[in-house]
Design a protein around this motif. Structure first.
Motif, PDB file in Angstrom:
ATOM      1  N   GLY A 228       0.840  -1.208   0.000  1.00 16.07           N
ATOM      2  CA  GLY A 228       0.000   0.000   0.000  1.00 16.07           C
ATOM      3  C   GLY A 228       0.867   1.247   0.000  1.00 16.07           C
ATOM      4  N   GLY A 229       0.223   2.390  -0.201  1.00 15.04           N
ATOM      5  CA  GLY A 229       1.074   3.576  -0.295  1.00 15.04           C
ATOM      6  C   GLY A 229       0.372   4.853   0.083  1.00 15.04           C
ATOM      7  N   GLY A 230       1.013   5.933  -0.435  1.00 13.57           N
ATOM      8  CA  GLY A 230       1.978   6.035  -1.506  1.00 13.57           C
ATOM      9  C   GLY A 230       1.497   5.392  -2.818  1.00 13.57           C
ATOM     10  N   THR A 231       2.464   5.129  -3.652  1.00  9.07           N
ATOM     11  CA  THR A 231       2.160   4.508  -4.944  1.00  9.07           C
ATOM     12  C   THR A 231       3.108   3.330  -5.164  1.00  9.07           C
TER      13      THR A 231
ATOM     14  N   ALA B  56      -2.104   0.310  -7.241  1.00 10.30           N
ATOM     15  CA  ALA B  56      -1.477   0.842  -8.457  1.00 10.30           C
ATOM     16  C   ALA B  56      -2.240   2.060  -8.944  1.00 10.30           C
ATOM     17  N   ASN B  57      -1.506   2.990  -9.504  1.00  2.00           N
ATOM     18  CA  ASN B  57      -2.158   4.091 -10.199  1.00  2.00           C
ATOM     19  C   ASN B  57      -2.267   3.727 -11.675  1.00  2.00           C
ATOM     20  N   PRO B  58      -3.364   4.097 -12.329  1.00  2.19           N
ATOM     21  CA  PRO B  58      -3.602   3.605 -13.692  1.00  2.19           C
ATOM     22  C   PRO B  58      -2.445   3.884 -14.655  1.00  2.19           C
TER      23      PRO B  58
HETATM   24  S1  SF4 Z   1      -1.323   8.802  -5.272  1.00  5.38           S
HETATM   25 FE1  SF4 Z   1      -2.258  10.656  -4.452  1.00  5.38          FE
HETATM   26  S2  SF4 Z   1      -3.807   9.879  -3.001  1.00  5.38           S
HETATM   27 FE2  SF4 Z   1      -2.417   8.191  -3.409  1.00  5.38          FE
HETATM   28  S3  SF4 Z   1      -0.916   8.341  -1.750  1.00  5.38           S
HETATM   29 FE3  SF4 Z   1      -0.067   9.473  -3.521  1.00  5.38          FE
HETATM   30  S4  SF4 Z   1      -0.668  11.577  -3.168  1.00  5.38           S
HETATM   31 FE4  SF4 Z   1      -1.926  10.316  -1.836  1.00  5.38          FE
END
Ligand code: SF4
Length: 376
Positions: free
Chosen positions: A61-64, A98-100
């Motif tokens: 988990g994160g973060g990213t 994950a971010n897309p």
């Molecule tokens: S991607 Fe955006 S919402 Fe997710 S941990 Fe980072 S700053 Fe925060």
């Protein structure tokens, strides 16, 4: 049995609403991070949760976490999987947030090959104006492309995060966003109402009148709309903010809600053994330095009294669709007006929240607690 959480603190920028413990970096210090986490895990003081036995879920988990190169995730999992209940026949749940924009077909294949079998995707909205306002690094089209890449790599268990209750002036169409999400048929959805945390960009915008704080009525309306929409197409809200198709509940998060032990590694990570909770230094630099100097990364330890544990069990239990056994209350007679208002339901010796009850969960738990005290 215990559950392992790894906090990966890096992000490319800060989203407008986010107050998580993150380190904004253009270049991710991959080797330093992996070495620090593995050193922490092998340290002589693995913490109270280590008494919980073999690991049965892993959660990045994160973060990213998807900013970590796939070979770094592979290296971590090669060390971690032998410590799990995974025995080659039984697969444990291994989730990556994950971010897309990080989900390419190649990354997805590498993640799958290293043992990731569940991805939690930070979609948030399908409206590009809203995504820009949130400071997200992806556009709406990337969400579908990411899901396609994951499925192409054999990762079918995909959770999608959406944020609701946005300020009026964004003219966000929540029903359209829900429809777009459902058209992608994720196995799981996490829905979070926007909250204003101190010292976030959103907090500053509100202070100078550039935007409005989220409104309670919109929050309730959109939350209940999601319940109605999702339940007709086969999803069950099994927790206040989480809905899944049958068989796809998050096992890792369910462990938190049922009070099971967990071990957290990385900056700001928490660990718990059922009575004692401890948490690591929040800032990446402070954490990195402590590990590099051979010091403990633990910032603080807290042992819960019996009363605190009971109250926490009530709060966590009422977050879930199973609710709590009436016997878990010190006085198993909740104030009758809570049921009369339609906020709580009693059935077969258990007490659980309705969706309207979940909207006011904190005050319900307080009321149950105060009711207990006044009856003693
Ligand atoms: S991607 Fe955006 S919402 Fe997710 S941990 Fe980072 S700053 Fe925060």
């Amino acid at each position: 049995m215990q559950h392992l959480y790894l906090h990966v603190p890096f992000c490319v920028r800060r989203c407008s609403y986010c107050d998580f413990s993150i380190a904004v970096r253009k270049r991710i210090p991959t080797n330093e991070y992996v070495n620090a986490v593995l050193t922490e895990m092998r340290s002589a003081d693995p913490g109270p949760a280590a008494r919980g036995g073999p690991i049965s879920t892993i959660y990045f988990g994160g973060g990213t976490p998807s900013l970590l190169p796939p070979d770094a995730i592979g290296r971590l999992l090669r060390e971690l999987l032998p410590r799990t209940t995974h025995d080659g026949r039984r697969t444990i749940e291994v989730t990556l947030e994950a971010n897309p924009e990080d989900v390419t077909p190649d990354h997805a294949k590498a993640w799958r090959a290293s043992g990731i079998n569940r991805v939690s995707l930070g979609g948030q909205s399908f409206d590009d104006t809203v995504l820009k306002w949130m400071h997200r690094s992806h556009d709406a089209a990337r969400i579908g492309a990411a899901m396609h890449a994951l499925r192409g790599a054999g990762i079918e268990n995909i959770s999608l995060d959406l944020i609701f209750a946005l300020p009026d002036e964004l003219h966000r169409d929540w029903e359209r966003d829900l429809d777009m999400a459902l058209a992608l048929r994720p196995t799981h959805l996490s829905l979070y109402g926007l909250t204003v945390e101190p010292r976030t960009p959103l907090d500053r915008w509100i202070s100078r009148g550039a935007t409005h704080p989220p409104d309670d009525e919109r929050y309730a309306e959109e939350y209940l709309t999601a319940h109605a929409r999702l339940s007709v197409v086969g999803y069950q809200f099994y927790e206040v903010s989480n809905a899944s198709l049958p068989g796809f509940r998050s096992q890792h998060n369910s462990a938190y809600w049922s009070g099971q032990p967990y071990l957290g590694l990385g900056p700001a990570a928490h660990s718990f053994d059922g009575t004692t909770r401890r948490w690591n230094l929040r800032a990446w630099e402070a954490y990195r330095r402590a590990i590099a100097e051979g010091r403990s990364a633990v910032e603080s330890v807290e042992t819960l009294w019996e009363e605190q544990r009971e109250l926490e069990a009530v709060y966590l239990g009422l977050r879930t669709v199973e609710g709590i056994a009436l016997t878990a209350l010190r006085r198993p007679s909740p104030p009758p007006h809570l049921a009369a208002q339609g906020w709580l339901v009693e059935h077969n010796g258990r007490l659980r929240c309705t969706p309207e009850g979940w909207l006011r969960l904190d005050s319900l738990v307080n009321e149950l607690d105060m009711h207990t005290e006044t009856q003693q």
